[in-house]
Design an enzyme around this catalytic site. Structure first.
Site, PDB file in Angstrom:
ATOM      1  N   SER A   4       0.849  -1.191   0.000  1.00 37.00           N
ATOM      2  CA  SER A   4       0.000   0.000   0.000  1.00 37.00           C
ATOM      3  C   SER A   4       0.877   1.230   0.000  1.00 37.00           C
ATOM      4  CB  SER A   4      -0.901   0.000   1.242  1.00 37.00           C
ATOM      5  OG  SER A   4      -1.480   1.275   1.450  1.00 37.00           O
ATOM      6  N   ARG A  35     -24.563 -10.087 -45.580  1.00 38.32           N
ATOM      7  CA  ARG A  35     -23.422  -9.498 -44.859  1.00 38.32           C
ATOM      8  C   ARG A  35     -23.918  -8.278 -44.109  1.00 38.32           C
ATOM      9  NH1 ARG A  35     -19.113  -8.188 -49.011  1.00 38.32           N
ATOM     10  NH2 ARG A  35     -17.848  -7.663 -47.195  1.00 38.32           N
TER      11      ARG A  35
END
Length: 451
Positions: A277, A316
């Site tokens: 930390s 498509r």
């Protein structure tokens, strides 16, 4: 992905497979396979296919990626400007051969095939990492099969299990993931070649023969028909990878909870600069779990976009196909990264057996309430036994004493069990059910898989 975060979330080999340079390399591979297939069938001259194939390595070095990036934004996909540049390069080698680059194909043929080639290579990496995780989980299962700990449901202490049983469940999930990958390969690793609307009309009567040779040259399955608008293969690949990611997320959730200060049963491996930390020197954070859980949070969102993209228009699509280009690489990269970090944890995890034992006693015997109830049930009936033990639990809580003490003083219990028998019932090791048989079954399944 920013380079600052790549080492936290990704895995280098899979990241490279989905790089811009690799994508273009796969497209070149598809174009070469197409030319070779057409030459085999007699659609184009063999000499043209030879020149196109020989251009592969040098073409990649001569393509202008900056121009490709700009042109892609105008063309709507990278294949269109790529084919122009690739054709221009082949023309510098042989003008006649350049006439036959991309013969009869459409952009989506090349991009879909390149995507499948990327997925094939990325799956190889994922499968290797998954196999390593599976093997390490089996090793740790064997090592901790008798290490008793508390099982938890709804985040509450429930009944005793062993740490080996938790690991066996993880290993079993890994094996199922491996089986899914294996079973889908022949179905999904399929070439794409259909031309403008999937009919390959440009190749006239030679279409089917070219598709056959094209797929064979690439080492991919041959499609029965064009799949431009049917995206189930792509989605199945991504879904299988996403299932792996979900499995990893569940594991990371488990061990991160086990790392909580008040639990402290398991810790990720230590290392310089790992898990600290910026303000609290005492912290040992589950950084691997954080990375995996972030990925497990992200992948379902990406998968949902692929499912939505399956609803396409006619032969498509507009937009749906394009969405895959964003989702597929990210799903693979996040999952490969999560597998790498899971393997690291499985290999070097810090198991606190003493704390596992201590946590079994933190409820002062309440976790053995079901055990004593089931021992009494054949003597007095299940409901009466449940009522008796439930009342004893309340007494133990109110008096802040061990449940065994309260149970041992009940006349209804003493008439059936001696103090030694009661003591035995309250041992967590005596109430593990068929856990060892389950572990044996997982190990046997794994042994069968290795044969």
């Amino acid at each position: 992905m920013s380079q600052l975060y790549a080492s936290l979330f990704y895995q280098p080999q899979v990241t490279e497979i989905f790089s811009d340079r690799a994508l273009v390399k796969y497209m070149i591979q598809a174009e070469i396979a197409l030319a070779q297939a057409q030459a085999e069938v007699g659609v184009i001259p063999v000499s043209a296919a030879v020149v196109i194939a020989e251009s592969a390595d040098s073409a990649l070095a001569h393509l202008d990626f900056d121009s490709l990036a700009v042109a892609t934004g105008l063309a709507g996909n990278v294949a269109i400007p790529f084919v122009k540049q690739f054709t221009a390069f082949v023309k510098t080698l042989d003008e006649d051969a350049a006439r036959f680059v991309h013969w009869g194909a459409t952009s989506q043929d090349i991009l879909d095939t390149a995507c499948i080639l990327q997925c094939r290579d990325a799956l190889t990496q994922v499968e290797s990492l998954l196999q390593q995780c599976f093997e390490m989980a089996l090793t740790q299962t064997q090592a901790y099969r008798h290490q008793v700990m508390i099982g938890r449901t709804w985040l509450q202490q429930a009944l005793p299990i062993t740490f080996g049983h938790k690991l066996a469940r993880w290993a079993s999930a890994f094996q199922r993931d491996l089986e899914r990958i294996h079973s889908m390969k022949s179905r999904v690793l399929t070439a794409q070649l259909g031309g403008a609307v999937g009919s390959l009309a440009s190749l006239q009567q030679n279409g089917s023969a070219v598709v056959d040779a094209y797929a064979r040259n690439l080492g991919l399955s041959k499609p029965s028909c064009t799949w431009h608008g049917e995206r189930d293969r792509i989605v199945e690949i991504a879904s299988t990878v996403a299932l792996i990611m979900g499995t990893l997320g569940k594991m990371a959730r488990d061990w991160s909870l086990m790392m909580q200060t008040e639990i402290a049963e398991l810790f990720e491996p230590t290392g310089k600069g790992r898990g600290g930390s910026s303000t609290m020197p005492h912290k040992r954070n589950p950084v691997a779990a954080a990375s995996i859980l972030a990925a497990a949070n992200r992948v379902p969102v990406l998968i949902s976009s692929l499912y939505q993209s399956m609803v396409q228009e006619h032969e498509r699509s507009l937009g749906g196909w394009h969405a895959e280009w964003l989702a597929i690489p990210e799903i693979f990269q996040l999952t490969a990264g999560a597998l790498t970090r899971t393997l690291d944890v499985l290999t070097g995890m810090d198991v606190r057996a003493d704390q596992m034992r201590a946590n079994l006693e933190c409820t002062s015997g309440l976790i053995m309430a079901e055990a004593i109830m089931m021992a009494l049930a054949p003597k007095m009936g299940r409901m009466q036994a449940h009522h008796l033990v439930e009342k004893a639990c309340k007494t133990a809580v109110e008096q802040k004493c061990h449940l065994q003490t309260v149970i041992s003083e009940l006349d209804e219990v003493k008439q059936y069990f001696s103090s030694e028998q009661i003591q035995q019932i309250f041992k967590p090791e005596s109430y593990l059910g068929n856990i060892q048989a389950q572990i044996d079954a997982v190990l046997q399944d794994a042994a069968g898989e290795r044969k």
